[in-house]
Design a protein around this motif. Structure first.
Motif, PDB file in Angstrom:
ATOM      1  N   VAL A  36      79.649  53.015 -36.747  1.00  0.00           N
ATOM      2  CA  VAL A  36      78.615  51.979 -36.789  1.00  0.00           C
ATOM      3  C   VAL A  36      77.302  52.568 -37.302  1.00  0.00           C
ATOM      4  O   VAL A  36      76.614  53.282 -36.576  1.00  0.00           O
ATOM      5  CB  VAL A  36      78.407  51.370 -35.381  1.00  0.00           C
ATOM      6  CG1 VAL A  36      77.323  50.299 -35.409  1.00  0.00           C
ATOM      7  CG2 VAL A  36      79.711  50.802 -34.855  1.00  0.00           C
ATOM      8  N   PHE A  37      76.950  52.279 -38.552  1.00  0.00           N
ATOM      9  CA  PHE A  37      75.723  52.784 -39.176  1.00  0.00           C
ATOM     10  C   PHE A  37      75.584  54.289 -38.932  1.00  0.00           C
ATOM     11  O   PHE A  37      74.509  54.773 -38.548  1.00  0.00           O
ATOM     12  CB  PHE A  37      74.494  52.035 -38.635  1.00  0.00           C
ATOM     13  CG  PHE A  37      74.613  50.544 -38.759  1.00  0.00           C
ATOM     14  CD1 PHE A  37      74.764  49.949 -40.004  1.00  0.00           C
ATOM     15  CD2 PHE A  37      74.603  49.731 -37.634  1.00  0.00           C
ATOM     16  CE1 PHE A  37      74.890  48.571 -40.119  1.00  0.00           C
ATOM     17  CE2 PHE A  37      74.735  48.353 -37.756  1.00  0.00           C
ATOM     18  CZ  PHE A  37      74.874  47.775 -38.991  1.00  0.00           C
ATOM     19  N   CYS A  51      76.800  39.568 -34.294  1.00  0.00           N
ATOM     20  CA  CYS A  51      76.789  40.431 -35.479  1.00  0.00           C
ATOM     21  C   CYS A  51      75.872  41.623 -35.247  1.00  0.00           C
ATOM     22  O   CYS A  51      75.034  41.617 -34.337  1.00  0.00           O
ATOM     23  CB  CYS A  51      76.354  39.649 -36.717  1.00  0.00           C
ATOM     24  SG  CYS A  51      74.643  39.128 -36.687  1.00  0.00           S
ATOM     25  N   ALA A  52      76.068  42.643 -36.061  1.00  0.00           N
ATOM     26  CA  ALA A  52      75.226  43.838 -36.029  1.00  0.00           C
ATOM     27  C   ALA A  52      74.651  44.039 -37.422  1.00  0.00           C
ATOM     28  O   ALA A  52      75.385  44.042 -38.413  1.00  0.00           O
ATOM     29  CB  ALA A  52      76.042  45.058 -35.620  1.00  0.00           C
ATOM     30  N   ILE A  53      73.330  44.170 -37.490  1.00  0.00           N
ATOM     31  CA  ILE A  53      72.638  44.325 -38.767  1.00  0.00           C
ATOM     32  C   ILE A  53      71.703  45.522 -38.661  1.00  0.00           C
ATOM     33  O   ILE A  53      70.962  45.646 -37.681  1.00  0.00           O
ATOM     34  CB  ILE A  53      71.803  43.063 -39.095  1.00  0.00           C
ATOM     35  CG1 ILE A  53      72.708  41.831 -39.223  1.00  0.00           C
ATOM     36  CG2 ILE A  53      70.984  43.256 -40.369  1.00  0.00           C
ATOM     37  CD1 ILE A  53      71.950  40.515 -39.460  1.00  0.00           C
ATOM     38  N   SER A  54      71.749  46.397 -39.659  1.00  0.00           N
ATOM     39  CA  SER A  54      70.745  47.457 -39.726  1.00  0.00           C
ATOM     40  C   SER A  54      69.524  46.917 -40.463  1.00  0.00           C
ATOM     41  O   SER A  54      69.645  46.351 -41.551  1.00  0.00           O
ATOM     42  CB  SER A  54      71.289  48.684 -40.463  1.00  0.00           C
ATOM     43  OG  SER A  54      70.222  49.555 -40.772  1.00  0.00           O
ATOM     44  N   LEU A 114      68.883  51.900 -47.662  1.00  0.00           N
ATOM     45  CA  LEU A 114      70.143  51.913 -48.399  1.00  0.00           C
ATOM     46  C   LEU A 114      70.576  50.530 -48.896  1.00  0.00           C
ATOM     47  O   LEU A 114      71.650  50.363 -49.447  1.00  0.00           O
ATOM     48  CB  LEU A 114      71.263  52.511 -47.535  1.00  0.00           C
ATOM     49  CG  LEU A 114      71.062  53.979 -47.100  1.00  0.00           C
ATOM     50  CD1 LEU A 114      72.114  54.380 -46.069  1.00  0.00           C
ATOM     51  CD2 LEU A 114      71.150  54.913 -48.300  1.00  0.00           C
ATOM     52  N   LYS A 115      69.735  49.517 -48.643  1.00  0.00           N
ATOM     53  CA  LYS A 115      70.049  48.181 -49.181  1.00  0.00           C
ATOM     54  C   LYS A 115      68.747  47.421 -49.386  1.00  0.00           C
ATOM     55  O   LYS A 115      67.743  47.731 -48.734  1.00  0.00           O
ATOM     56  CB  LYS A 115      71.005  47.414 -48.247  1.00  0.00           C
ATOM     57  CG  LYS A 115      70.420  47.105 -46.885  1.00  0.00           C
ATOM     58  CD  LYS A 115      71.416  46.446 -45.935  1.00  0.00           C
ATOM     59  CE  LYS A 115      70.860  46.511 -44.520  1.00  0.00           C
ATOM     60  NZ  LYS A 115      71.739  46.048 -43.469  1.00  0.00           N
ATOM     61  N   LEU A 127      68.238  41.282 -49.096  1.00  0.00           N
ATOM     62  CA  LEU A 127      69.585  41.094 -48.550  1.00  0.00           C
ATOM     63  C   LEU A 127      69.544  41.056 -47.021  1.00  0.00           C
ATOM     64  O   LEU A 127      70.259  40.274 -46.379  1.00  0.00           O
ATOM     65  CB  LEU A 127      70.522  42.219 -49.032  1.00  0.00           C
ATOM     66  CG  LEU A 127      71.951  42.160 -48.500  1.00  0.00           C
ATOM     67  CD1 LEU A 127      72.682  40.908 -48.980  1.00  0.00           C
ATOM     68  CD2 LEU A 127      72.745  43.415 -48.902  1.00  0.00           C
ATOM     69  N   ARG A 139      70.763  37.919 -44.761  1.00  0.00           N
ATOM     70  CA  ARG A 139      71.765  38.037 -43.693  1.00  0.00           C
ATOM     71  C   ARG A 139      71.219  37.548 -42.350  1.00  0.00           C
ATOM     72  O   ARG A 139      71.929  36.904 -41.578  1.00  0.00           O
ATOM     73  CB  ARG A 139      72.243  39.486 -43.589  1.00  0.00           C
ATOM     74  CG  ARG A 139      73.135  39.853 -44.746  1.00  0.00           C
ATOM     75  CD  ARG A 139      73.690  41.269 -44.657  1.00  0.00           C
ATOM     76  NE  ARG A 139      74.685  41.424 -45.719  1.00  0.00           N
ATOM     77  CZ  ARG A 139      75.235  42.583 -46.065  1.00  0.00           C
ATOM     78  NH1 ARG A 139      74.896  43.700 -45.440  1.00  0.00           N
ATOM     79  NH2 ARG A 139      76.129  42.633 -47.041  1.00  0.00           N
TER      80      ARG A 139
END
Lengths: 253, 253
Positions: free
Chosen positions: B85-86, B133-136, B141-142, B146, B150
């Protein structure tokens, strides 16, 4: 006199995936409550009373555990995987929330476990290496339209999707309907993994693509992981299975 | 001669949250590679070489581990929480995918760990008890657009949201921007928890609402959990902290 309810994640099955915290707590309990097969799995002294019940009885089970605690007992409520993920932790707090005010005096402690989705991801490589979501496909407790709505938005957000309760004898058509929906939203060459009974003797993994995924590849013990458009499969040159991973980087288009 | 890379989730910090699998593997390694503070945390015999590196060097670190394995060593690559996970699992597979073909002969095994989000959820009650959900939040890196895309879809899907890398000194404005976006999509009385250093000595939890949430409540060690519109807070009558949970049931409107 009030006892204590411990909500315990037993991990996916292999005893080696228990935490030290859970292992040291188990023999100190007076009672263990849970779905029959999970209760049976727990290794504890004979003095610990085991109360196994049928599936789908989560709220009754939670009430039973809380009643035992009110009698002063140290009660373990066990779930497979992590107890906080589509499992008993929510059911216990729901029972407290909806029940008699005296239930709010009971001490409750939640012990995390290795979830089915992270155990499956570890076997596959690193499919959950970037933003992801977990959705239960069961419409026992929520409307099917809401499930489809969430799947569609998850695909549009390009989350990797972990599907819990993906296959059921009572609703065999649901997973195929879900795949049909996702095939409209996503490239059909993205990887899809069917992960059955991870870490148990009858573990089985099938790696395919969204194009070829169908519900007959899974059963009630199967977790399904659907990649995002950035997910990749690597073919190792050793005798290992292919690796399925999602890169951390997404570069601007 | 090829060695073996083991990608290891060390859990959130407390040794009692390690699995038996990880505990029995660690002393058999020849080398441990990872971010300095995580490598230091690992208790192993002096014979095991420790290679701690700076943060943000994930890909270099992965290459280093793979090179050691090619020399025949048994290398542990350690991450906090769950390595999938990340964290380092994706970085290792990215390095293999992009690197020399000989890297594909290396044996790789991933060992799951207790993730930060499940450790935090256990402390809070059961906030991840339903679809989540899991969001960084890091845009290293993105693209930031985006991330916002999300977040918006996650709110519209009514997922509980676990935010990793939520606060950074380099980008202090991002979390507040995220809260502003979510306040437009969701009722502002939903619970938001700031969970810092869970299971470590300096553990700290702050439970607030979306209305009042602000980035100054967290730091680089803080995971943020944002409820869905169905999430609830219960005030216990014991001296415990309030419980934050998400019910399993959503009834048709």
């Amino acid at each position: 006199m009030n006892g204590h309810v411990y909500i315990i994640g037993l991990g996916p099955g292999d005893q080696n995936l228990l935490t030290l915290e859970v292992l040291s707590l188990l023999p100190t309990l007076t009672d263990i409550v849970g779905y029959g097969p999970y209760v049976e799995r727990v290794e504890v002294p004979n003095t610990v009373r085991k109360h196994g019940t049928d599936n789908r009885q989560e709220l009754d089970r939670a009430h039973h555990a809380l009643t035992l605690a009110q009698q002063g007992h140290r009660v373990g409520v066990v779930s497979s995987g992590d107890a906080g993920v589509f499992a008993m932790a929510s059911a216990v707090f729901e029972a407290i929330d909806q029940g008699d005010i005296s239930l709010k005096t009971i001490q409750v402690t939640v012990l995390p476990g290795i979830s089915a989705m992270f155990a499956a991801a570890a076997r596959l490589g690193a499919p959950l290496g970037h933003d992801f979501c977990a959705i239960s496909l069961s419409d026992n407790l929520k409307p099917w339209e809401l499930i489809l709505h969430r799947l569609k938005l998850a695909a549009q957000a390009d989350f990797v999707i972990a599907l819990y309760n993906a296959v059921s004898k009572a609703r065999p058509w649901q997973l195929d309907t879900a795949f049909d929906l996702l095939r409209k939203e996503l490239p059909t060459d993205i990887p899809v993994a069917f992960c059955r009974a991870i870490s148990r003797k009858d573990e089985h993994i099938e790696l395919t693509t969204l194009k070829n995924a169908k519900s007959s590849m899974g059963d009630m013990q199967t977790l399904v992981i659907i990649g995002s458009r950035y997910s990749r499969v690597i073919q190792p040159l050793s005798d290992c299975n292919p690796w399925f991973y999602t890169p951390r980087s997404i570069t601007k288009k």
